[in-house]
Structures are given as structure tokens and as C-alpha cells.
Design a protein around this motif. Sequence first.
Motif, PDB file in Angstrom:
ATOM      1  N   ARG A   1     -11.460  18.213  29.283  1.00 40.65           N
ATOM      2  CA  ARG A   1     -12.884  18.936  29.643  1.00 40.65           C
ATOM      3  C   ARG A   1     -12.657  20.517  29.384  1.00 40.65           C
ATOM      4  N   LEU A   2     -11.490  21.049  29.698  1.00 42.87           N
ATOM      5  CA  LEU A   2     -11.302  22.571  29.569  1.00 42.87           C
ATOM      6  C   LEU A   2     -11.408  22.888  28.191  1.00 42.87           C
ATOM      7  N   GLN A   3     -11.815  24.346  28.008  1.00 43.23           N
ATOM      8  CA  GLN A   3     -12.017  24.934  26.774  1.00 43.23           C
ATOM      9  C   GLN A   3     -10.654  25.477  26.478  1.00 43.23           C
ATOM     10  N   PRO A   4     -10.225  25.989  25.182  1.00 51.09           N
ATOM     11  CA  PRO A   4      -8.887  26.400  24.895  1.00 51.09           C
ATOM     12  C   PRO A   4      -8.499  27.586  25.946  1.00 51.09           C
ATOM     13  N   MET A   5      -9.498  28.730  26.157  1.00 51.76           N
ATOM     14  CA  MET A   5      -9.160  29.522  27.132  1.00 51.76           C
ATOM     15  C   MET A   5      -8.708  29.212  28.500  1.00 51.76           C
ATOM     16  N   GLU A   6      -9.581  27.945  28.900  1.00 51.31           N
ATOM     17  CA  GLU A   6      -9.283  27.653  30.241  1.00 51.31           C
ATOM     18  C   GLU A   6      -7.864  26.601  30.377  1.00 51.31           C
TER      19      GLU A   6
ATOM     20  N   THR B   1      -5.897  32.304  21.222  1.00 55.46           N
ATOM     21  CA  THR B   1      -6.293  32.149  22.588  1.00 55.46           C
ATOM     22  C   THR B   1      -5.477  33.097  23.414  1.00 55.46           C
ATOM     23  N   PHE B   2      -4.076  33.180  22.895  1.00 53.90           N
ATOM     24  CA  PHE B   2      -3.083  34.199  23.562  1.00 53.90           C
ATOM     25  C   PHE B   2      -3.734  35.691  23.445  1.00 53.90           C
ATOM     26  N   THR B   3      -3.975  35.917  22.166  1.00 52.02           N
ATOM     27  CA  THR B   3      -4.283  37.211  21.764  1.00 52.02           C
ATOM     28  C   THR B   3      -5.947  37.621  22.618  1.00 52.02           C
ATOM     29  N   LYS B   4      -6.632  36.611  22.683  1.00 52.00           N
ATOM     30  CA  LYS B   4      -7.845  36.707  23.403  1.00 52.00           C
ATOM     31  C   LYS B   4      -7.603  37.053  24.828  1.00 52.00           C
ATOM     32  N   LEU B   5      -6.721  36.287  25.386  1.00 48.55           N
ATOM     33  CA  LEU B   5      -6.313  36.643  27.084  1.00 48.55           C
ATOM     34  C   LEU B   5      -5.534  37.954  27.207  1.00 48.55           C
ATOM     35  N   ARG B   6      -4.871  38.323  26.149  1.00 45.72           N
ATOM     36  CA  ARG B   6      -4.228  39.873  26.139  1.00 45.72           C
ATOM     37  C   ARG B   6      -5.381  40.875  25.643  1.00 45.72           C
TER      38      ARG B   6
ATOM     39  N   GLN C   1      -8.426  40.857  26.686  1.00 41.59           N
ATOM     40  CA  GLN C   1      -8.999  40.614  27.804  1.00 41.59           C
ATOM     41  C   GLN C   1      -8.357  41.160  29.008  1.00 41.59           C
ATOM     42  N   GLY C   2      -7.081  41.696  28.790  1.00 39.78           N
ATOM     43  CA  GLY C   2      -6.135  42.156  30.051  1.00 39.78           C
ATOM     44  C   GLY C   2      -5.908  41.168  30.957  1.00 39.78           C
ATOM     45  N   LEU C   3      -5.893  39.874  30.691  1.00 40.02           N
ATOM     46  CA  LEU C   3      -5.543  39.077  31.835  1.00 40.02           C
ATOM     47  C   LEU C   3      -4.109  38.878  31.634  1.00 40.02           C
ATOM     48  N   ILE C   4      -3.351  39.044  30.446  1.00 36.22           N
ATOM     49  CA  ILE C   4      -2.025  38.805  30.257  1.00 36.22           C
ATOM     50  C   ILE C   4      -1.553  39.927  29.382  1.00 36.22           C
ATOM     51  N   ALA C   5      -0.201  40.137  29.307  1.00 37.06           N
ATOM     52  CA  ALA C   5       0.567  40.738  28.325  1.00 37.06           C
ATOM     53  C   ALA C   5       1.709  40.162  27.824  1.00 37.06           C
ATOM     54  N   LEU C   6       1.955  40.383  26.636  1.00 41.07           N
ATOM     55  CA  LEU C   6       2.763  39.630  25.790  1.00 41.07           C
ATOM     56  C   LEU C   6       3.984  40.641  25.454  1.00 41.07           C
ATOM     57  N   PRO C   7       4.849  40.905  26.241  1.00 42.20           N
ATOM     58  CA  PRO C   7       5.909  42.084  26.187  1.00 42.20           C
ATOM     59  C   PRO C   7       7.003  41.143  25.177  1.00 42.20           C
ATOM     60  N   GLN C   8       6.955  39.928  25.041  1.00 48.25           N
ATOM     61  CA  GLN C   8       7.831  39.475  23.836  1.00 48.25           C
ATOM     62  C   GLN C   8       7.209  38.053  23.548  1.00 48.25           C
ATOM     63  N   LEU C   9       7.442  37.481  22.502  1.00 51.61           N
ATOM     64  CA  LEU C   9       6.889  36.199  21.936  1.00 51.61           C
ATOM     65  C   LEU C   9       7.005  35.351  23.301  1.00 51.61           C
TER      66      LEU C   9
END
Lengths: 251, 251
Positions: free
Chosen positions: B166-171, B217-222, B224-232
Amino acid sequence: MHRTVPGFALPYAEPAAARDPAAHECLHCAVRHLAICSALACDEVQALERVTTSLSYAAGATLVRTGEARQAVYTVTSGALRLVRTLADGRRQVVGFVLPGDYVGLSESEKYRNDIEAIADSRVCRVSVAHMRQLRTQYPQLERKLLQRACLELDAAQDAALSLARLQPMEKLADFLLKLAARTAGQGDPGNTVTLMMGRGDIADHLGLTMETVSRTFTKLRQQGLIALPQLHVVEIRDFAALHRLASDDT
Amino acid sequence: MHRTVPGFALPYAEPAAARDPAAHECLHCAVRHLAICSALACDEVQALERVTTSLSYAAGATLVRTGEARQAVYTVTSGALRLVRTLADGRRQVVGFVLPGDYVGLSESEKYRNDIEAIADSRVCRVSVAHMRQLRTQYPQLERKLLQRACLELDAAQDAALSLARLQPMEKLADFLLKLAARTAGQGDPGNTVTLMMGRGDIADHLGLTMETVSRTFTKLRQQGLIALPQLHVVEIRDFAALHRLASDDT
DNA sequence: CGAAGTGTTGAAAGTGTTCAAACGTGGTGG
DNA sequence: CCACCACGTTTGAACACTTTCAACACTTCG
């Protein structure tokens, strides 16, 4: 009075459960060989019986709600239940269906993690978690049986995950029908006829689809001759092999 | 020699596992408090140790294959494994990730129901099912611990089902990251940094998505400022609340 | 420095969903 | 006994979404 078919009588609030005083007859229970009770000897079953309450629920009744304190465990003796988790925006997931002989209570949570609702007029045996804890320490066989159950359910949950994540609607439904047939079987049934206790919406919310897709998929399976639908809630399996192939069921 | 990062060295066939003779030190094991061993007293652990084999696997190595006779159970002491089920046409489902302290062996099946592969250089403790059966009857606390584990995994499996269905990719990804953070935490980590032992493809096959969708989805979360991806393979959680809201995580 | 393995990004296509309406069955009451 | 209503289910058409396919970027390793 109350219906036998799925449906919601009066959604919430109502007499709910009716105590069943004359039903205390574990020794002659029709599902004893299926339930966890099968781990106990005759005299031991009586110890269980002493702390058991037999209850009746009408179709549509709610046994417990998500978030309530987890006070009791249940074994279904007749009818059927559904375990339902609902998101704030209404999205619903039917985590599982509980059939006669099945046990509800394998959890480590302090609270119920899903609603438990009757999808047909049902009878259940209720035992408080406190009593259950006591019985488990007293009878190691019971604990072993519970572990066995838990492992079986874990295996099933992994199957379900694959189905939810990777199978297409046709495959999901084929898998679902075969699993249901396997569970229902062993009751003198020829085995090629399955009664669906739940509605299309419940199946949809169990397989991660919409009711419309489930309906369309049923008709597709019927048109291809894999199943027949003599009634809305009765499925006749006409081609086990094809169904197995669809479901990629290698067991 | 062998890599530390995810990857497939030489897909099948190879030395596979290396015995680790000097590693028999259960009493000083770093994950003892996490593993099922925590149910046993010091002298009892030694009984377990006597039937345990410590093994090392390189990233990409395969411990067991689906369909093989289920001969042993495993506890991971370092590294990480994945449980993988594959359909005939290549569709893949990562049933779960196994982290240090986790136990693999809660099943009632005669055969392994999924491949077990190392996603990083890993060390595991291996015990034959026969020995395990013996230990379980000898130490009821062990059986109780296993039941507890099984129930926890069952609860988790139901969460996973909701997520998959039931969850969407972001969720889904938010939920995944939070669960992973919760598991990884308690190791002195500030808790807001998660190391992803697995590749994007593994995450995709775990959440029922494609690698492309996971990446997007990772880039979208990034963004939107919910996460950061210092490394892969490193995620820094910048907004727990928003992530929880996304995942509908009411716990 | 080049090659391979991974991950990212973009445009097109397929598939299940959504919204809406018709169908059929069962129960109720006239 | 039959009409009618309610409910669950079925069917249709437009839509939204992820997937698919393809090209590109990045990092590691030989």
C-alpha cells in the motif's frame, strides 16, 4: 437476526460478542486436531479449558482494535476473521485471514497491531495473555507448538511478500486461490471447490490491488477456463496445473 | 583479494567459506547480547559453542541455495546477508536483510526457501539443525527466545506487507530508512546516519520497486531536505519527523 | 588510462487505478 | 407473489503512475 454472508450489520458499537456457556467442550472440539490444542494431552486440555472463554461474533463484528492493550489471544473454532491494518488516509491492508483452527496471538507487542474483525458469524476461544503465559511455562509442548506455528506463519509471510511485491494480478489471485484451497482442503471436500468467506474488497486489500482489478482478474481466469464461479463466493478450480504455473508455485 | 563493498566477485562456485578456527570465543562475542545466545548463561553458551562453526564469507558469496536441504541455522556476527527469492523469469524479491546479531533459521521447511548471500564480507556462526534441535530441548530458555524472535519477525513481516502492498515509493523508502536506522542504532552512532550495506538494486527488490525508482526516490528525498547522501552508501537523516510522517509510522 | 560495475537521469510505454455507471442478487414490504 | 431498494460486484474509459528502455555519469580496479 444476523447474516451468514459477509457484510457489516451495524459497523461499530453493538452487543458485539455473545458468551457461549454450553460450548466448553474442548475434548470434543471439531478443530482440536488443527489448533494449538493438539499439543496437549486430554487432561492438559482441561487446564486450558478452565481459562478459556468461548465467544460468538456476528459477521462484521470487531473483536479488537489496533492500539488497544493486547489482553487476549484467540483460536477460531468456526467462521472466519480478518486482520486489518488501516492507514490514516484510508488505505487498507488485510494482513491475513483467520480460519477455524488458526491462532491469533503470535506477537511480542504490548498492543494489538491490527483490527480483528469477523467476516462471517464466528466462534472463538479466548484466553488472556496472562493465562497463556502461565500455560506456556507449564507445558513446554505448548511453547514448542507455538514456535512451530510462528515458523510456519513466517514462511507464509515470506511467500506473501513475494506475491505482493512481484506477482501480477493474475498470478496473485491464482496464488491466493491455491493457498486458500490448500487450507480449506482436508474437510472431505473434493478439494476443487473453494468457498470465499471474504468479499472482493477484502481480497483486493489482501493482495495489494483494487476491488476492480480483482473482479476483472476473476473474470479473466474464468474466461480462460482455469476456474468457474458458480456463485459469487464459490470458486471451482478447473485447472490446477495452469493455476500452479501462474502462481510459480514450485512446492 | 575480496571486496568490502557490495558486488559479485565470481557469481557462483569458488572457495566460498573460510573456516575461522581462532574465533571460538562466544563468551566475548561482540553481538552476544543481541543474538539468541543472550538467553543462555555462561556455561550454557559453551555447550552451544561446542557445536558451532565460525565461518567467513566474502561479499557476494552464497551461503545456501533455495531448495537445498535445510541443514544448518546461522547467526551473523559481522557483515550482512540478504535472503533472496527468485522467480523463473528472473523477478527477484529480497525477503530480508540479516545484520549482526540476527538469526537465520526460523522455518519449518525441510529445504531452504531462499538463497542466502553475503552482501559484505561477513562472519557467521553455523549450527546444524540437529544440534539446534537438541539444544532447544535441553534449554527451554532458548526455545522461548526463539519464539520471541519469531514473533518479532512476524510483527515485522506484517509491517513489510503493508509497505509492499500500500505505500508509495517515497513512503516505502522512508519506512525502510527509518527501520534500518532503528536496527543500526544503539552502536554509539548519533543515530542520524545510516550505512547501506546493500546496493540500490537490493533495496529495490526489497521494496518491490525498480532500481531506477529507488534512485529517483532517493534524489527526491534529498531535494526535499529529508535526507543527505554524503556517500553512495551513507544516508544522513535530516528530518526524522517528516520521514515518520511519510512512513505513517505511528509507533 | 581504460574497462567494468553501479548508479543516475530522461523520454516512452504499459499497466493498474480512478471515477462513473450498469448489473445482479437478496431481502423487504406492499 | 412481485416490485423495489440496497448492497456488492462487474464493466467501461480516462488517467496517473511506475516501469521499461536507453544513454550518461561516477567510482573502483586492473
